[in-house]
Design a protein around this motif. Structure first.
Motif, PDB file in Angstrom:
ATOM      1  N   CYS A 179     -26.656  18.225 -31.558  1.00  0.00           N
ATOM      2  CA  CYS A 179     -27.147  16.885 -31.259  1.00  0.00           C
ATOM      3  C   CYS A 179     -28.161  16.972 -30.130  1.00  0.00           C
ATOM      4  CB  CYS A 179     -25.980  15.972 -30.860  1.00  0.00           C
ATOM      5  SG  CYS A 179     -26.502  14.339 -30.277  1.00  0.00           S
ATOM      6  N   GLU A 180     -29.436  16.788 -30.445  1.00  0.00           N
ATOM      7  CA  GLU A 180     -30.473  16.923 -29.422  1.00  0.00           C
ATOM      8  C   GLU A 180     -30.433  15.799 -28.397  1.00  0.00           C
ATOM      9  OE1 GLU A 180     -34.446  18.021 -30.354  1.00  0.00           O
ATOM     10  OE2 GLU A 180     -33.850  19.296 -32.042  1.00  0.00           O
ATOM     11  N   THR A 181     -29.755  14.703 -28.694  1.00  0.00           N
ATOM     12  CA  THR A 181     -29.558  13.672 -27.684  1.00  0.00           C
ATOM     13  C   THR A 181     -28.714  14.205 -26.544  1.00  0.00           C
ATOM     14  OG1 THR A 181     -29.700  11.906 -29.316  1.00  0.00           O
ATOM     15  CG2 THR A 181     -28.618  11.360 -27.238  1.00  0.00           C
ATOM     16  N   LEU A 182     -27.782  15.096 -26.864  1.00  0.00           N
ATOM     17  CA  LEU A 182     -26.858  15.624 -25.868  1.00  0.00           C
ATOM     18  C   LEU A 182     -27.263  16.995 -25.330  1.00  0.00           C
ATOM     19  CD1 LEU A 182     -23.498  14.578 -27.551  1.00  0.00           C
ATOM     20  CD2 LEU A 182     -24.598  13.515 -25.575  1.00  0.00           C
ATOM     21  N   LEU A 183     -27.869  17.818 -26.157  1.00  0.00           N
ATOM     22  CA  LEU A 183     -28.331  19.141 -25.727  1.00  0.00           C
ATOM     23  C   LEU A 183     -29.755  19.347 -26.219  1.00  0.00           C
ATOM     24  CD1 LEU A 183     -25.454  21.773 -26.208  1.00  0.00           C
ATOM     25  CD2 LEU A 183     -26.515  21.042 -24.060  1.00  0.00           C
ATOM     26  N   PRO A 184     -30.706  19.550 -25.316  1.00  0.00           N
ATOM     27  CA  PRO A 184     -32.090  19.775 -25.746  1.00  0.00           C
ATOM     28  C   PRO A 184     -32.207  21.004 -26.631  1.00  0.00           C
ATOM     29  CG  PRO A 184     -31.969  19.364 -23.379  1.00  0.00           C
ATOM     30  CD  PRO A 184     -30.564  19.547 -23.859  1.00  0.00           C
ATOM     31  N   THR A 203     -24.907  23.257 -17.249  1.00  0.00           N
ATOM     32  CA  THR A 203     -24.649  23.375 -15.817  1.00  0.00           C
ATOM     33  C   THR A 203     -24.142  22.071 -15.232  1.00  0.00           C
ATOM     34  OG1 THR A 203     -26.253  25.150 -15.463  1.00  0.00           O
ATOM     35  CG2 THR A 203     -25.766  23.757 -13.577  1.00  0.00           C
ATOM     36  N   TRP A 204     -24.745  20.950 -15.650  1.00  0.00           N
ATOM     37  CA  TRP A 204     -24.331  19.665 -15.107  1.00  0.00           C
ATOM     38  C   TRP A 204     -22.951  19.247 -15.592  1.00  0.00           C
ATOM     39  CZ3 TRP A 204     -25.900  17.785 -10.865  1.00  0.00           C
ATOM     40  CH2 TRP A 204     -27.209  17.979 -10.422  1.00  0.00           C
ATOM     41  N   VAL A 205     -22.570  19.653 -16.804  1.00  0.00           N
ATOM     42  CA  VAL A 205     -21.198  19.401 -17.256  1.00  0.00           C
ATOM     43  C   VAL A 205     -20.214  20.088 -16.322  1.00  0.00           C
ATOM     44  CG1 VAL A 205     -19.508  19.841 -19.082  1.00  0.00           C
ATOM     45  CG2 VAL A 205     -21.791  19.032 -19.673  1.00  0.00           C
ATOM     46  N   ILE A 206     -20.472  21.367 -16.039  1.00  0.00           N
ATOM     47  CA  ILE A 206     -19.573  22.126 -15.176  1.00  0.00           C
ATOM     48  C   ILE A 206     -19.590  21.562 -13.762  1.00  0.00           C
ATOM     49  CG2 ILE A 206     -19.005  24.420 -14.314  1.00  0.00           C
ATOM     50  CD1 ILE A 206     -18.722  23.985 -17.395  1.00  0.00           C
ATOM     51  N   ALA A 207     -20.768  21.165 -13.275  1.00  0.00           N
ATOM     52  CA  ALA A 207     -20.859  20.594 -11.930  1.00  0.00           C
ATOM     53  C   ALA A 207     -20.039  19.311 -11.819  1.00  0.00           C
ATOM     54  CB  ALA A 207     -22.316  20.320 -11.582  1.00  0.00           C
ATOM     55  N   ALA A 208     -20.126  18.453 -12.838  1.00  0.00           N
ATOM     56  CA  ALA A 208     -19.350  17.210 -12.805  1.00  0.00           C
ATOM     57  C   ALA A 208     -17.857  17.496 -12.718  1.00  0.00           C
ATOM     58  CB  ALA A 208     -19.658  16.382 -14.049  1.00  0.00           C
ATOM     59  N   LEU A 209     -17.394  18.447 -13.511  1.00  0.00           N
ATOM     60  CA  LEU A 209     -15.961  18.738 -13.579  1.00  0.00           C
ATOM     61  C   LEU A 209     -15.450  19.538 -12.392  1.00  0.00           C
ATOM     62  CD1 LEU A 209     -15.738  19.597 -17.381  1.00  0.00           C
ATOM     63  CD2 LEU A 209     -15.032  17.483 -16.256  1.00  0.00           C
ATOM     64  N   THR A 228     -34.213   8.723 -13.690  1.00  0.00           N
ATOM     65  CA  THR A 228     -33.211   7.948 -14.428  1.00  0.00           C
ATOM     66  C   THR A 228     -31.979   8.793 -14.711  1.00  0.00           C
ATOM     67  OG1 THR A 228     -34.949   6.630 -15.474  1.00  0.00           O
ATOM     68  CG2 THR A 228     -32.793   6.608 -16.525  1.00  0.00           C
ATOM     69  N   TYR A 229     -32.211  10.059 -15.063  1.00  0.00           N
ATOM     70  CA  TYR A 229     -31.120  10.963 -15.408  1.00  0.00           C
ATOM     71  C   TYR A 229     -31.202  12.234 -14.563  1.00  0.00           C
ATOM     72  CZ  TYR A 229     -30.566   7.898 -19.452  1.00  0.00           C
ATOM     73  OH  TYR A 229     -30.372   6.809 -20.258  1.00  0.00           O
ATOM     74  N   LEU A 230     -30.214  13.095 -14.716  1.00  0.00           N
ATOM     75  CA  LEU A 230     -30.153  14.309 -13.903  1.00  0.00           C
ATOM     76  C   LEU A 230     -31.313  15.254 -14.183  1.00  0.00           C
ATOM     77  CD1 LEU A 230     -26.323  14.923 -14.252  1.00  0.00           C
ATOM     78  CD2 LEU A 230     -27.518  14.208 -12.173  1.00  0.00           C
ATOM     79  N   GLU A 231     -31.736  15.296 -15.448  1.00  0.00           N
ATOM     80  CA  GLU A 231     -32.897  16.092 -15.821  1.00  0.00           C
ATOM     81  C   GLU A 231     -33.922  15.143 -16.450  1.00  0.00           C
ATOM     82  OE1 GLU A 231     -33.291  19.334 -15.053  1.00  0.00           O
ATOM     83  OE2 GLU A 231     -31.294  19.507 -14.151  1.00  0.00           O
TER      84      GLU A 231
END
Length: 226
Positions: free
Chosen positions: A89-94, A105-111, A160-163
Motif C-alpha cells: 500500500c503506497e499510502t502507507l509505505l512509499p 523508522t518512525w513506526v519503531i520510534a513511536a513504539l 503536515t506529516y513526519l516525512e
C-alpha cells in the motif's frame, strides 16, 4: 472498507472494555491501516475481563489483542501487523526504498521512544491513582513526555506529516499520541497538536474508530471492572 464477515482477513478485538479504554484498544491501529489500504476485514471478539480460549495463545502468546490472520500469515503486535499491511500500500509505505525505510523508522520510534512514557503516565493516572509512588513519580513522568513532545515538535516544524507524505509511521505515531487525549501536555506543543489533529482527521481513522466502537456490544457484568 466496511467490516465484512466473509473477508479473508481476521482481526481480533474486544466486545467489552471499561469505558475509558473504548476507542483506544490497539486493534484500532490495525483497523486504521486496513482502512488506509482499502482492505475489508472481519473481527473475532473477546470480553476483556474473561479468559481467552486456550487455542488463542497459539496466535498471540500473551493473550492480548490484536492478532491478525489473512490465510497466508498469522501475526501479533500492532506495529508488526501495520507494517505487514503497508507492504503493498503506497499510502502507507512509499515505493522508493529510502522512503520505506524512513516510514519503518518512525513506526519503531513511536513504539519505542514515545509510547513507553505515555503508557507510564496512563498507568499512574488510571491504574495507580491515589498511590503514593504514583504521586511522587508523576512530575518526572510528565517532564519526560514534555521532552519527547518538544523534540517531536522541533522535527515537525511546519510539516503536515513526519516525512513528505502520510505513511504508516504517522499512523503509529498518531495512535500513540492518542494516549494523551484530553491531556494539557499536548496543548503545550501546538505543532504536535496540529499534526495529531490532522492525522486523526483522516477518513480512514474515523472509519476505524467507528468500527471499533460498534463492536463494544457487551455490558459490564457485576463484579467486573466498569
Amino acid at each position: 472498507m466496511p467490516v465484512d464477515a466473509n473477508a479473508p482477513i481476521e482481526v481480533t478485538g474486544f466486545s467489552w472494555v471499561p469505558p475509558f479504554a473504548r476507542g483506544h484498544v490497539r486493534d484500532i491501529r490495525v483497523r486504521w491501516a486496513l482502512e488506509e489500504a482499502g482492505k475489508s476485514y472481519r473481527t473475532r471478539l473477546f470480553h476483556a475481563m474473561k479468559p481467552r480460549p486456550e487455542l488463542y495463545f497459539e496466535e498471540q502468546p500473551f493473550g492480548q489483542v490484536p492478532a491478525y490472520g489473512d490465510g497466508t500469515v498469522q501475526l501479533f503486535e500492532s506495529g508488526a501487523i501495520a507494517l505487514h499491511i503497508a507492504q503493498d500500500c503506497e499510502t502507507l509505505l512509499p515505493a522508493d526504498p529510502a522512503g520505506r525505510a524512513r516510514a519503518t523508522t518512525w513506526v519503531i520510534a513511536a513504539l519505542n521512544s514515545v509510547e513507553p512514557m505515555i503508557s507510564e503516565l496512563n498507568t499512574i493516572d488510571v491504574f495507580s491513582a491515589g498511590e503514593e509512588w504514583a504521586r511522587l513519580r508523576r512530575p518526572g513522568a510528565e517532564d519526560q513526555i514534555r521532552g519527547r513532545l518538544a523534540k517531536l515538535g522541533d522535527w515537525l516544524g511546519d510539516k503536515t506529516y513526519l516525512e513528505d507524505d502520510f505513511t504508516v509511521g504517522d499512523l503509529m505515531m498518531a495512535s500513540v499520541l492518542r494516549g494523551l487525549d484530553g491531556n494539557p501536555l499536548m496543548d503545550e506543543q501546538p505543532r504536535v497538536a496540529r499534526y495529531y489533529a490532522h492525522c486523526i482527521g483522516r477518513p480512514a481513522f474515523q472509519a476505524a474508530l467507528a468500527a471499533q466502537m460498534a463492536d463494544f456490544t457487551e455490558e459490564a457484568k457485576e463484579g467486573e471492572l466498569a
